[in-house]
Design a protein around this motif. Structure first.
Motif, short mmCIF file in Angstrom:
data_model
loop_
_atom_site.label_atom_id
_atom_site.label_comp_id
_atom_site.label_asym_id
_atom_site.label_seq_id
_atom_site.Cartn_x
_atom_site.Cartn_y
_atom_site.Cartn_z
N ARG A 245 36.00 4.69 29.05
CA ARG A 245 35.26 4.15 27.91
C ARG A 245 36.02 3.02 27.20
N VAL B 264 31.26 5.37 34.31
CA VAL B 264 32.20 5.60 33.21
C VAL B 264 32.55 7.08 33.19
N ASP C 283 35.32 10.36 31.85
CA ASP C 283 36.39 10.93 31.03
C ASP C 283 37.25 11.74 31.98
N VAL D 115 30.22 10.17 32.38
CA VAL D 115 29.64 10.14 31.02
C VAL D 115 28.76 8.92 30.77
N GLY D 116 28.75 7.97 31.68
CA GLY D 116 27.94 6.77 31.47
C GLY D 116 28.00 5.86 32.67
N GLU E 66 32.57 1.20 26.43
CA GLU E 66 31.73 2.13 25.67
C GLU E 66 30.76 1.42 24.73
N MET F 10 27.96 0.30 27.73
CA MET F 10 27.50 1.24 28.77
C MET F 10 26.23 1.96 28.35
N THR F 11 25.54 2.47 29.36
CA THR F 11 24.40 3.36 29.12
C THR F 11 24.98 4.78 29.08
N PRO F 12 24.92 5.43 27.91
CA PRO F 12 25.59 6.72 27.77
C PRO F 12 24.78 7.92 28.28
N ASN F 13 23.48 7.83 28.28
CA ASN F 13 22.66 8.97 28.71
C ASN F 13 22.50 8.93 30.22
N LEU F 14 23.55 9.30 30.90
CA LEU F 14 23.63 9.17 32.35
C LEU F 14 22.74 10.18 33.05
#
Length: 153
Positions: free
Chosen positions: A20, A41, A43, A52-53, A77, A80-84
Motif C-alpha cells: 500500500r 496490492v 499486506d 487487499v487491492g 493506496e 488502488m481499487t480496495p474492494n478486491l
C-alpha cells in the motif's frame, strides 16, 4: 484441456505485487519493468501475503494523469481499487468467467480461503482454453457431418 480444471490449475503463480505504501511512481515503473498492466496490492503477514487491492495502469491514467494530479505525492493506496474481487483455488473456469463477466473484470486474483494470494487469472489466460474448446466443438461437428455423408450417401 482437463475435463474439470479449476483456478489452481490455470492461475499464474508469479504475481507482481505492491504494498500500500509504495510510491505511485515506483509502482508504475514496476509495471513497466515487469510488462504487466496491474499490481496486486498485498499486506505481508506471518502467514503470507493477503490480497487487499489492485492497481491497474488504467487506474493511474484515469485517477491521476487525467485529473492532473501529481503522482510524485501519491502512494499505491491512494489510487488502488480496495474492494478486491477474488476467486478461490477450487473455483471452476466457469465460475471464473461468470465472476469476471458479472463484475466487469479482466483480472482475478486467486486466493486461499484465508485470503492468501496464490496467483492471478486473466482473460488472456482463459482465451486459449476457450479457443481449444471451440476447436474441439468444430471438429465434432465436422466428424458428425462426415459420418452422416458416409452412412447416408
Amino acid at each position: 484441456m482437463r475435463e474439470k480444471m479449476n483456478a489452481a490449475d490455470i492461475c499464474n503463480r508469479i504475481v507482481t505485487v505492491a504494498e500500500r505504501s509504495m510510491p505511485l511512481g515506483e509502482a508504475a515503473s514496476l509495471m513497466r519493468e515487469r510488462h504487466v498492466g496491474s499490481l496486486i496490492v498485498v499486506d505481508d503477514t506471518g502467514a503470507g501475503r493477503i490480497a487487499v487491492g489492485i492497481l491497474t495502469d488504467r487506474d493511474i491514467v484515469t485517477a491521476v494523469v487525467a485529473q492532473g494530479l501529481d503522482p510524485a505525492v501519491l502512494a499505491v493506496e491512494d489510487v488502488m481499487t480496495p474492494n478486491l474481487v477474488t476467486a478461490l483455488e477450487e473455483d471452476s473456469i466457469k465460475d471464473l468467467l461468470s465472476t469476471m463477466r458479472h463484475k466487469g473484470l479482466r483480472r482475478l486474483p486467486i486466493v486461499t480461503p484465508q485470503g492468501l494470494l496464490v496467483g492471478l487469472v486473466t482473460l488472456d489466460d482463459l482465451l486459449p482454453l476457450m479457443a481449444d474448446q471451440l476447436r474441439d466443438m468444430a471438429a465434432t461437428i465436422e466428424a458428425q457431418y462426415l459420418h452422416e455423408r458416409r452412412d447416408r450417401p
